[in-house]
Write a protein that holds these residues in place. Structure first.
Motif, PDB file in Angstrom:
ATOM      1  N   THR A 130      46.952  16.232  91.091  1.00 38.48           N
ATOM      2  CA  THR A 130      46.208  17.104  91.993  1.00 38.48           C
ATOM      3  C   THR A 130      47.145  17.499  93.120  1.00 38.48           C
ATOM      4  O   THR A 130      48.023  16.722  93.517  1.00 38.48           O
ATOM      5  N   HIS A 131      46.983  18.713  93.620  1.00 38.95           N
ATOM      6  CA  HIS A 131      47.878  19.208  94.668  1.00 38.95           C
ATOM      7  C   HIS A 131      47.698  18.397  95.944  1.00 38.95           C
ATOM      8  O   HIS A 131      46.574  18.023  96.303  1.00 38.95           O
ATOM      9  N   LEU A 132      48.814  18.119  96.613  1.00 36.84           N
ATOM     10  CA  LEU A 132      48.763  17.426  97.905  1.00 36.84           C
ATOM     11  C   LEU A 132      48.550  18.477  98.982  1.00 36.84           C
ATOM     12  O   LEU A 132      49.433  19.315  99.217  1.00 36.84           O
ATOM     13  N   PRO A 133      47.409  18.481  99.636  1.00 35.34           N
ATOM     14  CA  PRO A 133      47.093  19.545 100.592  1.00 35.34           C
ATOM     15  C   PRO A 133      48.138  19.653 101.704  1.00 35.34           C
ATOM     16  O   PRO A 133      48.569  18.649 102.267  1.00 35.34           O
ATOM     17  N   GLY A 134      48.566  20.878 101.960  1.00 36.35           N
ATOM     18  CA  GLY A 134      49.459  21.131 103.084  1.00 36.35           C
ATOM     19  C   GLY A 134      50.937  20.986 102.784  1.00 36.35           C
ATOM     20  O   GLY A 134      51.761  21.225 103.668  1.00 36.35           O
ATOM     21  N   VAL A 135      51.295  20.598 101.571  1.00 40.37           N
ATOM     22  CA  VAL A 135      52.716  20.438 101.236  1.00 40.37           C
ATOM     23  C   VAL A 135      53.000  21.209  99.950  1.00 40.37           C
ATOM     24  O   VAL A 135      52.600  20.791  98.860  1.00 40.37           O
ATOM     25  N   HIS A 179      42.514   0.944  86.362  1.00 42.01           N
ATOM     26  CA  HIS A 179      41.375   0.868  87.265  1.00 42.01           C
ATOM     27  C   HIS A 179      41.776   0.471  88.675  1.00 42.01           C
ATOM     28  O   HIS A 179      40.972   0.523  89.590  1.00 42.01           O
ATOM     29  N   TRP A 180      43.058   0.069  88.879  1.00 49.11           N
ATOM     30  CA  TRP A 180      43.497  -0.290  90.216  1.00 49.11           C
ATOM     31  C   TRP A 180      43.591   0.938  91.120  1.00 49.11           C
ATOM     32  O   TRP A 180      43.614   0.848  92.333  1.00 49.11           O
ATOM     33  N   ASN A 181      43.630   2.115  90.506  1.00 47.64           N
ATOM     34  CA  ASN A 181      43.597   3.357  91.271  1.00 47.64           C
ATOM     35  C   ASN A 181      44.847   3.588  92.104  1.00 47.64           C
ATOM     36  O   ASN A 181      44.772   4.164  93.178  1.00 47.64           O
ATOM     37  N   GLU A 182      45.969   3.147  91.619  1.00 51.34           N
ATOM     38  CA  GLU A 182      47.226   3.406  92.329  1.00 51.34           C
ATOM     39  C   GLU A 182      47.627   4.861  92.130  1.00 51.34           C
ATOM     40  O   GLU A 182      47.301   5.472  91.109  1.00 51.34           O
ATOM     41  N   GLN A 183      48.317   5.422  93.117  1.00 48.27           N
ATOM     42  CA  GLN A 183      48.747   6.807  92.995  1.00 48.27           C
ATOM     43  C   GLN A 183      50.187   6.967  93.444  1.00 48.27           C
ATOM     44  O   GLN A 183      50.689   6.238  94.300  1.00 48.27           O
ATOM     45  N   GLY A 184      50.872   7.934  92.834  1.00 48.86           N
ATOM     46  CA  GLY A 184      52.246   8.237  93.192  1.00 48.86           C
ATOM     47  C   GLY A 184      52.338   9.639  93.771  1.00 48.86           C
ATOM     48  O   GLY A 184      51.369  10.412  93.760  1.00 48.86           O
ATOM     49  N   LEU A 185      53.515   9.952  94.292  1.00 48.93           N
ATOM     50  CA  LEU A 185      53.774  11.271  94.875  1.00 48.93           C
ATOM     51  C   LEU A 185      54.785  11.981  93.996  1.00 48.93           C
ATOM     52  O   LEU A 185      55.885  11.462  93.769  1.00 48.93           O
ATOM     53  N   ALA A 186      54.436  13.166  93.491  1.00 48.27           N
ATOM     54  CA  ALA A 186      55.322  13.922  92.605  1.00 48.27           C
ATOM     55  C   ALA A 186      55.740  15.215  93.289  1.00 48.27           C
ATOM     56  O   ALA A 186      54.887  16.001  93.712  1.00 48.27           O
ATOM     57  N   LEU A 187      57.051  15.404  93.436  1.00 50.09           N
ATOM     58  CA  LEU A 187      57.593  16.598  94.082  1.00 50.09           C
ATOM     59  C   LEU A 187      58.249  17.481  93.023  1.00 50.09           C
ATOM     60  O   LEU A 187      59.081  17.001  92.235  1.00 50.09           O
ATOM     61  N   MET A 188      57.891  18.756  93.020  1.00 54.26           N
ATOM     62  CA  MET A 188      58.404  19.672  92.004  1.00 54.26           C
ATOM     63  C   MET A 188      59.720  20.292  92.487  1.00 54.26           C
ATOM     64  O   MET A 188      59.773  20.880  93.569  1.00 54.26           O
ATOM     65  N   THR A 189      60.776  20.141  91.676  1.00 50.54           N
ATOM     66  CA  THR A 189      62.074  20.751  91.997  1.00 50.54           C
ATOM     67  C   THR A 189      62.563  21.529  90.776  1.00 50.54           C
ATOM     68  O   THR A 189      62.007  21.406  89.679  1.00 50.54           O
ATOM     69  N   ARG A 190      63.626  22.304  90.973  1.00 49.19           N
ATOM     70  CA  ARG A 190      64.173  23.080  89.852  1.00 49.19           C
ATOM     71  C   ARG A 190      64.825  22.186  88.798  1.00 49.19           C
ATOM     72  O   ARG A 190      65.001  22.589  87.655  1.00 49.19           O
ATOM     73  N   PHE A 196      51.619   3.762  85.124  1.00 44.65           N
ATOM     74  CA  PHE A 196      51.886   5.205  85.239  1.00 44.65           C
ATOM     75  C   PHE A 196      52.452   5.824  83.966  1.00 44.65           C
ATOM     76  O   PHE A 196      52.802   6.999  83.974  1.00 44.65           O
ATOM     77  N   GLY A 197      52.589   5.036  82.889  1.00 41.55           N
ATOM     78  CA  GLY A 197      53.299   5.513  81.705  1.00 41.55           C
ATOM     79  C   GLY A 197      52.817   6.848  81.177  1.00 41.55           C
ATOM     80  O   GLY A 197      53.589   7.808  81.064  1.00 41.55           O
ATOM     81  N   SER A 198      51.541   6.950  80.848  1.00 45.65           N
ATOM     82  CA  SER A 198      51.067   8.199  80.254  1.00 45.65           C
ATOM     83  C   SER A 198      51.077   9.337  81.264  1.00 45.65           C
ATOM     84  O   SER A 198      51.337  10.491  80.908  1.00 45.65           O
ATOM     85  N   SER A 199      50.830   9.021  82.529  1.00 43.55           N
ATOM     86  CA  SER A 199      50.888  10.077  83.557  1.00 43.55           C
ATOM     87  C   SER A 199      52.307  10.619  83.695  1.00 43.55           C
ATOM     88  O   SER A 199      52.508  11.834  83.830  1.00 43.55           O
ATOM     89  N   LEU A 200      53.291   9.729  83.644  1.00 42.38           N
ATOM     90  CA  LEU A 200      54.681  10.172  83.747  1.00 42.38           C
ATOM     91  C   LEU A 200      55.089  10.989  82.529  1.00 42.38           C
ATOM     92  O   LEU A 200      55.746  12.026  82.655  1.00 42.38           O
ATOM     93  N   LEU A 201      54.683  10.548  81.356  1.00 47.49           N
ATOM     94  CA  LEU A 201      55.071  11.276  80.142  1.00 47.49           C
ATOM     95  C   LEU A 201      54.430  12.666  80.100  1.00 47.49           C
ATOM     96  O   LEU A 201      55.009  13.613  79.579  1.00 47.49           O
ATOM     97  N   ARG A 202      53.230  12.787  80.667  1.00 50.16           N
ATOM     98  CA  ARG A 202      52.562  14.105  80.701  1.00 50.16           C
ATOM     99  C   ARG A 202      53.247  15.078  81.652  1.00 50.16           C
ATOM    100  O   ARG A 202      53.064  16.287  81.541  1.00 50.16           O
ATOM    101  N   LEU A 203      54.021  14.557  82.611  1.00 49.44           N
ATOM    102  CA  LEU A 203      54.659  15.437  83.591  1.00 49.44           C
ATOM    103  C   LEU A 203      55.692  16.357  82.962  1.00 49.44           C
ATOM    104  O   LEU A 203      55.951  17.441  83.457  1.00 49.44           O
TER     105      LEU A 203
END
Ligand SMILES: [Fe+2]
Length: 232
Positions: free
Chosen positions: A106-111, A122-133, A151-158
């Motif tokens: 989900t987009h980080l508002p304001g950045v 279910h621990w609901n941990e979240q990471g910060l993903a920055l888009m670069t070239r 984060f395995g499947s979330s990272l692979l989907r990126l």
């Protein structure tokens, strides 16, 4: 799109330089510059103790004035100094053991170019993903159930990830998660900067055998100050 990233590792379990105070926890000060020239200051976690956070920032010459604080998980050793930053916007996940209602990004508002990477557990941990070239640069706090499980499947989907910085929760003989890092390297991962929940020996294994980018320190830890640019 993010074009420049500067990081100061202010709190970590292991020091990279002399004169800093190590402490179990994590805090990384991130300054981004997007392709429109806009700078944003993000404090990724605060660590457990504001005195240590501010003392290490002072030692490193860092003026802490975050636009927002990104909390990776609602646990004291990650957001224990949150109440010292009343003026910054706080972005933290819902309490632990609640079922995560969001998946993916989900987009980080304001950045511009910044996204919240939701974990898989279910621990609901979240990471910060920055888009670069060059690909994504992902900051993780603890990976409390292990990197691949959290984060395995979330990272692979990126898709292409260029950089991975933070708590990866890997010990020396953790072949499952070390193999997962090698899998990401096969998909384009260049920079791996292990912090917090990674043992000293595992850090050396990762820095010697998986990381491809010299960020200027023998061991990643508290006190690392590095710049990365992502122009064409
Ligand atoms: Fe942690």
């Amino acid at each position: 799109m993010i074009e420049e990233i500067h990081i100061d590792v202010l709190v970590d379990d292991i020091p990279s330089v002399e004169d800093l105070l190590p402490l179990h926890g994590l805090s990384i000060y991130i300054v981004t510059r997007d392709d429109k020239g806009v700078f944003k200051r993000i404090l990724f976690d605060t660590g457990p103790d504001s005195k240590i956070l501010f003392k290490n920032a002072e030692t490193l010459g860092v003026q802490l004035k975050p636009d927002l604080i990104f909390g990776s998980m609602p646990h004291w050793h990650h957001i224990g100094a949150l109440d010292k930053f009343r003026e910054a916007v706080h972005v933290i996940p819902s309490p632990p053991l609640a079922h995560a209602s969001k998946r993916g990004l989900t987009h980080l508002p304001g950045v511009e170019g910044a996204y919240v990477l939701h974990g898989d557990t279910h621990w609901n941990e979240q990471g910060l993903a920055l888009m670069t070239r060059k690909g994504w640069v992902v900051f993780l706090g603890c990976s409390v159930h292990g990197l691949r499980r959290t984060f395995g499947s979330s990272l692979l989907r990126l898709g292409r990830i260029w950089g991975l910085i933070g708590g990866l929760n890997i010990s020396t003989r953790d072949n499952v998660n070390l193999s997962f890092l090698r899998k990401l390297k096969g998909k384009g991962l260049q920079l791996v900067m292990p912090l917090h929940s990674v043992s000293m020996d595992a850090r050396k294994i990762i820095l010697d055998g998986i990381n491809m980018i010299d960020f200027g320190y023998e061991v990643s830890g508290c006190g690392v100050q590095s710049d990365f640019s992502f122009y064409k």
